[in-house]
Design a protein around this motif. Sequence first.
Motif: not given
Length: 429
Positions: A200-229
């Motif tokens: 994933v880390l070898d290609a920027h596009t994969r990092v971007v895809q992992f980042f977007h997937t990670l945000l949805h994974t955190v949201s689906c956990r229905n647990f703590e909120s995540l704030v990125l500043l």
Amino acid sequence: MVDRLADGCLDTDAQNLLSSLKGHITDMHPEVLKAHRLPWSRDLVNPKNKTHAQYLKELGEQFVARANHQVLERLRELDVAGQELAWLYQEIRHHLWQSSEVTQNFCGRQELLARLGQQLRHDDSKQHTPLVLFGPPGIGKTALMCKLVEQMPRLLGHKTVTVLRLLGTSQMSSDARGLLKSICFQVCLAYGLPLPCAQVLDAHTRVVQFFHTLLHTVSCRNFESLVLLLDAMDDLDSVRHARRVPWLPLNCPPRVHLILSACSGALGVLDTLQRVLLDPEAYWEVKPLSGNQGQEMIQHLLVAARRTLSPVHTDLLWASLPECGNPGRLRLAFEEARKWVSFTVPAPLATTAEEATHQLCARLEQTHGRLLVAHVLGYIVSSRHGLSEAELKDVLSLDDEVLQAVYRDWTPPSKELLRFPQGLAQAGV
């Protein structure tokens, strides 16, 4: 318990298979399993029986030794993992330290902070757009972002995960790939999720895809909120001259918040963001401080510096800053005022930020010499991402013109290796 046949006889085949299985398992894991043989007793294990007591002693010693071994192995694994992630801990520590420095003399903005908190709570349970704080340079966007980090547990709960990046203040926060990598690692560790693999880390596009997937994974956990500043989007290389921001989520899922800051004025990042994020309610203007808040800020700075101005100097300071609410301009005025002595009447302060900057450079030239100040500022401006103190000393040590000016009146401590003097560096260069 033993297996028996239908006629009640012992099933020897089953006993042989069971014995073979136990022997195979013991041979495969000799470091874990140890066979103990005891004579049969109706009361099972009897500590009064010498053989049973010896068995209990050996079993206890084996359990303690094995538990100690597992604990030590786990500690070694954690130590190795900590060394592998030392870069991440250093990055997080850098931004948190910068944040604590910025918020020490924070003043005002209480109404804006309250409105932002209300907006975050309103958006927490639904899909929403990222928020953008904008204003002219020096208006206090960075201080506001750092203050939000402090207040986030009160706004969204004590278990809220907050990730802060002051873009451009470190090498990893100066480009999109390094930024997303550090954010992904920090979020995965905070939520106990698997870290991104090397592929994933070898290609920027994969990092971007992992980042977007990670945000949805955190949201689906229905647990703590995540704030990125993400403060100062203008200082991100891949965004500064781009027409779009491909890695930026156009919508944040529930319990995930993204807050950005950008400078207004000439065509730049803010215009790029406005082409991408079309919702006008996503943009929050950071306005100047009021006159009273500006005076409060100056007083905080003076107290922190253990300085007090005389009534004459105080009147001169406020006369030079009529209704000035730009924190950057106030900071420059403070840096000049703190140098005043009680028995002198200083010249009036500059009325604009540009004039104040020239005034500061002129004072540095009077203290350290025009040549040294010119070369130092030139190296800092010419560098791509700025220079650390150690790097600046190394560069100055290779500048023959600077060394000649510095060592004009006294002999260098070493004739074999000429270095920029440490004492002069600590004096304020």
